[in-house]
Design a protein around this motif. Structure first.
Motif, PDB file in Angstrom:
ATOM      1  N   ALA A  22      -2.170  -4.311 -13.090  1.00  0.00           N
ATOM      2  CA  ALA A  22      -1.457  -3.816 -11.910  1.00  0.00           C
ATOM      3  C   ALA A  22      -0.324  -4.777 -11.585  1.00  0.00           C
ATOM      4  CB  ALA A  22      -2.410  -3.704 -10.732  1.00  0.00           C
ATOM      5  N   VAL A  58      -9.390   5.466 -11.103  1.00  0.00           N
ATOM      6  CA  VAL A  58      -9.421   5.466  -9.642  1.00  0.00           C
ATOM      7  C   VAL A  58     -10.025   4.127  -9.227  1.00  0.00           C
ATOM      8  CG1 VAL A  58     -10.308   6.624  -7.577  1.00  0.00           C
ATOM      9  CG2 VAL A  58      -9.812   7.971  -9.635  1.00  0.00           C
ATOM     10  N   LEU A  93      -3.617  -5.117  -7.003  1.00  0.00           N
ATOM     11  CA  LEU A  93      -4.019  -4.111  -6.022  1.00  0.00           C
ATOM     12  C   LEU A  93      -4.581  -4.777  -4.774  1.00  0.00           C
ATOM     13  CD1 LEU A  93      -5.871  -1.623  -8.398  1.00  0.00           C
ATOM     14  CD2 LEU A  93      -3.461  -1.618  -7.727  1.00  0.00           C
ATOM     15  N   GLU A  94      -4.107  -4.362  -3.644  1.00  0.00           N
ATOM     16  CA  GLU A  94      -4.601  -4.817  -2.344  1.00  0.00           C
ATOM     17  C   GLU A  94      -5.666  -3.819  -1.879  1.00  0.00           C
ATOM     18  OE1 GLU A  94      -3.726  -7.548  -0.671  1.00  0.00           O
ATOM     19  OE2 GLU A  94      -2.169  -8.200  -2.070  1.00  0.00           O
ATOM     20  N   LEU A 146      -6.980   2.610  -1.777  1.00  0.00           N
ATOM     21  CA  LEU A 146      -7.212   3.501  -2.916  1.00  0.00           C
ATOM     22  C   LEU A 146      -5.991   3.574  -3.818  1.00  0.00           C
ATOM     23  CD1 LEU A 146      -9.075   5.675  -4.229  1.00  0.00           C
ATOM     24  CD2 LEU A 146      -7.861   7.339  -2.817  1.00  0.00           C
ATOM     25  N   THR A 147      -6.226   3.498  -5.126  1.00  0.00           N
ATOM     26  CA  THR A 147      -5.168   3.620  -6.127  1.00  0.00           C
ATOM     27  C   THR A 147      -5.662   4.500  -7.263  1.00  0.00           C
ATOM     28  OG1 THR A 147      -4.386   1.382  -5.665  1.00  0.00           O
ATOM     29  CG2 THR A 147      -3.692   2.356  -7.734  1.00  0.00           C
ATOM     30  N   THR A 148      -4.773   5.340  -7.797  1.00  0.00           N
ATOM     31  CA  THR A 148      -5.069   6.115  -9.008  1.00  0.00           C
ATOM     32  C   THR A 148      -3.930   5.901  -9.990  1.00  0.00           C
ATOM     33  OG1 THR A 148      -3.973   8.150  -8.269  1.00  0.00           O
ATOM     34  CG2 THR A 148      -6.301   7.896  -7.688  1.00  0.00           C
ATOM     35  N   TRP A 149      -4.226   6.036 -11.275  1.00  0.00           N
ATOM     36  CA  TRP A 149      -3.199   5.938 -12.302  1.00  0.00           C
ATOM     37  C   TRP A 149      -3.658   6.691 -13.543  1.00  0.00           C
ATOM     38  CZ3 TRP A 149      -6.989   2.541 -11.570  1.00  0.00           C
ATOM     39  CH2 TRP A 149      -7.612   1.974 -12.677  1.00  0.00           C
ATOM     40  N   GLY A 202       3.889   0.733 -11.369  1.00  0.00           N
ATOM     41  CA  GLY A 202       2.984  -0.289 -10.857  1.00  0.00           C
ATOM     42  C   GLY A 202       1.913  -0.726 -11.841  1.00  0.00           C
ATOM     43  N   TRP A 203       1.936  -0.176 -13.056  1.00  0.00           N
ATOM     44  CA  TRP A 203       0.935  -0.517 -14.065  1.00  0.00           C
ATOM     45  C   TRP A 203       1.606  -0.849 -15.387  1.00  0.00           C
ATOM     46  CZ3 TRP A 203      -4.201  -1.012 -13.090  1.00  0.00           C
ATOM     47  CH2 TRP A 203      -4.652  -0.512 -11.867  1.00  0.00           C
ATOM     48  N   LYS A 244     -12.953   7.811  -0.931  1.00  0.00           N
ATOM     49  CA  LYS A 244     -12.140   6.872  -0.160  1.00  0.00           C
ATOM     50  C   LYS A 244     -12.884   6.423   1.092  1.00  0.00           C
ATOM     51  CE  LYS A 244      -7.596   6.290   1.909  1.00  0.00           C
ATOM     52  NZ  LYS A 244      -6.307   6.914   2.184  1.00  0.00           N
ATOM     53  N   ARG A 275      -8.698  -8.320  -3.881  1.00  0.00           N
ATOM     54  CA  ARG A 275      -7.659  -7.833  -4.792  1.00  0.00           C
ATOM     55  C   ARG A 275      -8.282  -7.514  -6.140  1.00  0.00           C
ATOM     56  NH1 ARG A 275      -7.037 -13.345  -6.636  1.00  0.00           N
ATOM     57  NH2 ARG A 275      -6.491 -13.228  -8.834  1.00  0.00           N
TER      58      ARG A 275
END
Length: 170
Positions: free
Chosen positions: A81, A50, A85-86, A89-92, A100-101, A163, A57
């Motif tokens: 990434a 997360v 990442l801008e 919130l991002t999860t992977w 995207g990864w 978040k 970035r």
């Protein structure tokens, strides 16, 4: 009576330059933090990275086995990434391909009792994220929708709270 010999402008500049270089070397440089890393789990128990990017970035993330001796730290996973990442919130998933990864180092096995850390980075070292420390037992206590991250100490909060608050102290 002692004679006083004036310093040449060259010697003065050299003295100032040496002092500036010594001060810079002694102060040490760190990469500024502008993101917050966390971990979570999916409904079927898979580990999620997360990342809350606060203002600039992040280009990727690394998971490593933490040690008191930095020379013994061991990378267990690394992801880039695509594109970077801008803010937001991002999860992977850490153990499976994700849109995207790119997986640079596939996730290795976590050893019970060992401490791990996840953090974000940029390729040019212009920005980084705070890191989150955890053990496999900590991940066993996570439930989907909850995020463990560092807020002076390690805390676990709902994803919506993470978040909303992760960038407040950044």
């Amino acid at each position: 009576m002692p004679l006083s010999v004036p310093r040449s402008p060259y010697r003065r500049r050299l003295s100032v330059a040496v002092a500036v270089v010594a001060l810079a070397a002694a102060s040490g440089c760190t990469v500024p933090i502008d993101a917050v890393a966390g971990i979570s789990v999916t409904a079927d128990g898979h580990l999620l990275g997360v990342m809350m990017v606060c203002g600039h970035r992040i280009d990727g993330a690394t998971l490593y086995r933490d040690s008191d001796d930095p020379d013994r730290d061991q990378t267990l996973g690394s992801w880039s990434a695509e594109p970077h990442l801008e803010p937001g919130l991002t999860t992977w998933p850490l153990d499976a391909p994700a849109a995207g990864w790119t997986t640079d180092t596939p996730l290795g096995s976590l050893t019970p009792g060992a401490t791990y850390a996840l953090y974000g980075w940029t390729e040019d070292n212009s920005w980084s994220s705070s890191s989150v420390s955890f053990t496999p037992a900590d991940t066993d206590r996570l439930s989907p929708g909850m995020v463990r991250y560092s807020d002076d100490t390690e805390v676990t909060v709902p994803m919506a709270e993470f978040k909303a608050k992760a960038c407040e102290d950044d």
